[in-house]
Design a protein around this motif. Sequence first.
Motif, PDB file in Angstrom:
ATOM      1  N   ARG A 185       3.595  22.440 -18.853  1.00 22.98           N
ATOM      2  CA  ARG A 185       4.088  22.754 -19.973  1.00 22.98           C
ATOM      3  C   ARG A 185       3.137  22.818 -21.115  1.00 22.98           C
ATOM      4  O   ARG A 185       3.198  23.311 -22.169  1.00 22.98           O
ATOM      5  N   MET A 186       2.005  21.891 -21.031  1.00 21.34           N
ATOM      6  CA  MET A 186       0.835  22.160 -22.447  1.00 21.34           C
ATOM      7  C   MET A 186       0.294  23.155 -22.291  1.00 21.34           C
ATOM      8  O   MET A 186      -0.709  23.477 -22.964  1.00 21.34           O
ATOM      9  N   ARG A 197       0.757  -1.370  -0.129  1.00 19.14           N
ATOM     10  CA  ARG A 197      -0.094   0.125   0.079  1.00 19.14           C
ATOM     11  C   ARG A 197       0.812   1.384  -0.182  1.00 19.14           C
ATOM     12  O   ARG A 197       0.596   2.286  -0.739  1.00 19.14           O
ATOM     13  N   THR A 198       2.032   1.210   0.779  1.00 14.49           N
ATOM     14  CA  THR A 198       2.985   2.360   0.861  1.00 14.49           C
ATOM     15  C   THR A 198       3.504   2.820  -0.654  1.00 14.49           C
ATOM     16  O   THR A 198       3.535   3.917  -1.009  1.00 14.49           O
ATOM     17  N   LEU A 199       4.050   1.456  -1.071  1.00 15.67           N
ATOM     18  CA  LEU A 199       4.623   1.765  -2.332  1.00 15.67           C
ATOM     19  C   LEU A 199       3.556   2.136  -3.317  1.00 15.67           C
ATOM     20  O   LEU A 199       3.898   3.084  -4.286  1.00 15.67           O
ATOM     21  N   LEU A 200       2.342   1.657  -3.242  1.00 15.82           N
ATOM     22  CA  LEU A 200       1.127   2.212  -4.259  1.00 15.82           C
ATOM     23  C   LEU A 200       1.100   3.552  -4.198  1.00 15.82           C
ATOM     24  O   LEU A 200       0.916   4.468  -5.147  1.00 15.82           O
ATOM     25  N   LEU A 201       0.786   4.132  -2.840  1.00 16.82           N
ATOM     26  CA  LEU A 201       0.702   5.542  -2.665  1.00 16.82           C
ATOM     27  C   LEU A 201       1.531   6.460  -3.117  1.00 16.82           C
ATOM     28  O   LEU A 201       1.485   7.597  -3.342  1.00 16.82           O
ATOM     29  N   GLY A 202       2.974   5.865  -2.856  1.00 11.62           N
ATOM     30  CA  GLY A 202       3.899   6.860  -3.497  1.00 11.62           C
ATOM     31  C   GLY A 202       3.958   6.774  -4.894  1.00 11.62           C
ATOM     32  O   GLY A 202       4.295   7.924  -5.569  1.00 11.62           O
ATOM     33  N   LEU A 203       3.762   5.661  -5.514  1.00 11.79           N
ATOM     34  CA  LEU A 203       3.809   5.815  -6.911  1.00 11.79           C
ATOM     35  C   LEU A 203       2.927   6.727  -7.489  1.00 11.79           C
ATOM     36  O   LEU A 203       2.811   7.519  -8.501  1.00 11.79           O
ATOM     37  N   GLY A 204       1.492   6.717  -6.906  1.00 18.57           N
ATOM     38  CA  GLY A 204       0.499   7.345  -7.266  1.00 18.57           C
ATOM     39  C   GLY A 204       0.863   8.665  -7.118  1.00 18.57           C
ATOM     40  O   GLY A 204       0.273   9.501  -7.811  1.00 18.57           O
ATOM     41  N   ALA A 205       1.469   9.227  -5.933  1.00 21.24           N
ATOM     42  CA  ALA A 205       1.735  10.513  -5.479  1.00 21.24           C
ATOM     43  C   ALA A 205       2.582  11.194  -6.675  1.00 21.24           C
ATOM     44  O   ALA A 205       2.419  12.370  -7.069  1.00 21.24           O
ATOM     45  N   GLY A 206       3.592  10.298  -6.995  1.00 23.17           N
ATOM     46  CA  GLY A 206       4.429  10.655  -7.873  1.00 23.17           C
ATOM     47  C   GLY A 206       3.734  10.984  -9.437  1.00 23.17           C
ATOM     48  O   GLY A 206       4.074  11.827 -10.028  1.00 23.17           O
ATOM     49  N   ALA A 207       2.980   9.996  -9.632  1.00 19.61           N
ATOM     50  CA  ALA A 207       2.118  10.070 -10.730  1.00 19.61           C
ATOM     51  C   ALA A 207       1.211  11.579 -10.944  1.00 19.61           C
ATOM     52  O   ALA A 207       1.299  12.185 -12.087  1.00 19.61           O
ATOM     53  N   GLY A 208       0.773  11.863  -9.835  1.00 22.03           N
ATOM     54  CA  GLY A 208       0.054  13.110  -9.829  1.00 22.03           C
ATOM     55  C   GLY A 208       0.959  14.383  -9.846  1.00 22.03           C
ATOM     56  O   GLY A 208       0.509  15.340 -10.704  1.00 22.03           O
ATOM     57  N   PHE A 209       2.105  14.449  -9.242  1.00 22.36           N
ATOM     58  CA  PHE A 209       3.014  15.453  -9.481  1.00 22.36           C
ATOM     59  C   PHE A 209       3.615  15.502 -10.840  1.00 22.36           C
ATOM     60  O   PHE A 209       3.890  16.513 -11.556  1.00 22.36           O
ATOM     61  N   GLY A 210       3.591  14.292 -11.481  1.00 20.79           N
ATOM     62  CA  GLY A 210       4.029  14.103 -12.758  1.00 20.79           C
ATOM     63  C   GLY A 210       2.901  14.853 -13.704  1.00 20.79           C
ATOM     64  O   GLY A 210       3.464  15.650 -14.736  1.00 20.79           O
ATOM     65  N   VAL A 211       1.761  14.742 -13.594  1.00 20.36           N
ATOM     66  CA  VAL A 211       0.607  15.432 -14.255  1.00 20.36           C
ATOM     67  C   VAL A 211       0.813  16.793 -13.913  1.00 20.36           C
ATOM     68  O   VAL A 211       0.618  17.621 -15.205  1.00 20.36           O
ATOM     69  N   VAL A 212       1.192  17.397 -12.951  1.00 25.03           N
ATOM     70  CA  VAL A 212       1.335  18.748 -12.802  1.00 25.03           C
ATOM     71  C   VAL A 212       2.759  19.284 -13.825  1.00 25.03           C
ATOM     72  O   VAL A 212       2.246  20.364 -14.395  1.00 25.03           O
ATOM     73  N   ALA A 215      -6.516  19.561 -14.999  1.00 24.68           N
ATOM     74  CA  ALA A 215      -5.503  18.348 -14.724  1.00 24.68           C
ATOM     75  C   ALA A 215      -4.261  18.701 -13.684  1.00 24.68           C
ATOM     76  O   ALA A 215      -3.899  18.017 -12.795  1.00 24.68           O
ATOM     77  N   LEU A 216      -3.841  20.057 -13.830  1.00 24.04           N
ATOM     78  CA  LEU A 216      -2.749  20.458 -12.962  1.00 24.04           C
ATOM     79  C   LEU A 216      -3.595  20.667 -11.492  1.00 24.04           C
ATOM     80  O   LEU A 216      -2.900  19.970 -10.533  1.00 24.04           O
ATOM     81  N   LEU A 217      -4.629  21.149 -11.566  1.00 34.73           N
ATOM     82  CA  LEU A 217      -5.207  21.279 -10.199  1.00 34.73           C
ATOM     83  C   LEU A 217      -5.515  19.947  -9.509  1.00 34.73           C
ATOM     84  O   LEU A 217      -5.084  19.763  -8.444  1.00 34.73           O
ATOM     85  N   LEU A 218      -5.978  19.123 -10.118  1.00 39.76           N
ATOM     86  CA  LEU A 218      -6.802  17.742  -9.741  1.00 39.76           C
ATOM     87  C   LEU A 218      -5.275  16.828  -9.397  1.00 39.76           C
ATOM     88  O   LEU A 218      -5.232  16.090  -8.413  1.00 39.76           O
ATOM     89  N   GLY A 219      -4.474  16.890 -10.285  1.00 42.09           N
ATOM     90  CA  GLY A 219      -3.129  16.340 -10.141  1.00 42.09           C
ATOM     91  C   GLY A 219      -2.425  16.526  -8.918  1.00 42.09           C
ATOM     92  O   GLY A 219      -1.858  15.593  -7.930  1.00 42.09           O
ATOM     93  N   GLY A 220      -2.207  17.851  -8.712  1.00 40.61           N
ATOM     94  CA  GLY A 220      -1.519  18.246  -7.218  1.00 40.61           C
ATOM     95  C   GLY A 220      -2.171  17.977  -6.127  1.00 40.61           C
ATOM     96  O   GLY A 220      -1.354  17.379  -5.311  1.00 40.61           O
ATOM     97  N   ALA A 221      -3.570  18.168  -6.164  1.00 42.96           N
ATOM     98  CA  ALA A 221      -4.266  17.716  -4.908  1.00 42.96           C
ATOM     99  C   ALA A 221      -4.197  16.385  -4.624  1.00 42.96           C
ATOM    100  O   ALA A 221      -4.110  15.857  -3.466  1.00 42.96           O
ATOM    101  N   ALA A 222      -4.272  15.551  -5.632  1.00 46.01           N
ATOM    102  CA  ALA A 222      -4.491  13.945  -5.492  1.00 46.01           C
ATOM    103  C   ALA A 222      -2.926  13.603  -5.188  1.00 46.01           C
ATOM    104  O   ALA A 222      -2.849  12.589  -4.064  1.00 46.01           O
TER     105      ALA A 222
END
Length: 300
Positions: free
Chosen positions: A176-177, A156-171, A194-201
């Motif tokens: 850029r776009m 769960r911790t790894l999955l949450l970390g990966l998800g958080a990184g994906a959210g910041f990556g969306v930002v 996407a920027l707002l939602l990705g950052g919050a997520a």
Amino acid sequence: MVCALASACCFGTASVLQAIAARAVEAGSGSGVDPVLLFRALRQWRYVAGLALDGLGFLLQVIALRSIPLYAVGAALAASLAVTAVVAAGLLGTRLTVVEWAAVATVCGGLAMIALASGPAGNRVGPAALRWSLLGAALAVLLVGVFAGRFPQGPRTLLLGLGAGAGFGVVEVAVRMIDSLAVPRLFADPALYALLLGGAAGFLLLTSALRGGSVTVATAGMIVAETAGPALTGVIWLGDRPREGLQWLAVTGFAAAVTGALALARFGDTGDGPAAPPPKGAPADACGTAVRRRQPPQRQ
């Protein structure tokens, strides 16, 4: 590239200053974590200075994202862990091992290689579907948080970390776009949402990961997702390219910078005191605990 490196320095230093301020508040109040901790922290000049550095770091990050390839910005932001480690060694008396000092040197060497090899940011706008895909990815990050509770603590911790990184990556990709700040066009652009939602997520998932599991695992997962996803997006769809003939140097530098940051992953949070000190530039929750990443050191 100078802006990206300066941004990393701002974020890494801010983390340590905010941690010192939060510890001073906890030590003096004797009340533990409480709803007014943030207001107490705001009376500390170090905390305010950290917030100012966070704001400056964000502006520098936006300039970098609009100017150089995404893979270069991602590697530089991951390097803020190296800044946190060095500043914490000086201000918090944290002891870095020989391996960790070598990791700091590896990060610096990797960034130097990226700086030499990077060309200007790609000039492609990407397919129209990419903007909507970013919004879909941000929603998917939220779903990861919903379903992560079904897994045991470690996964769960790894999955949450990966998800958080994906959210910041969306930002990063969304910044850029966004190609126009004109109000009608801006609010019609899916990249803004996407920027707002990705950052919050990202904030939400990383906070959950740090509170309930291993800081090293969560931060390592975040670094991998936050750097790899935007880098591939920039190369495949946005036209990011290294200088001609220096592709090998860019790949080597990126790998070195990210590997060094992973070796410093324990600096993604601090648990030396009763309160969880704030990560870099995050908005604080009701308990005054910041919701962001790259906080100073904790031994695992």
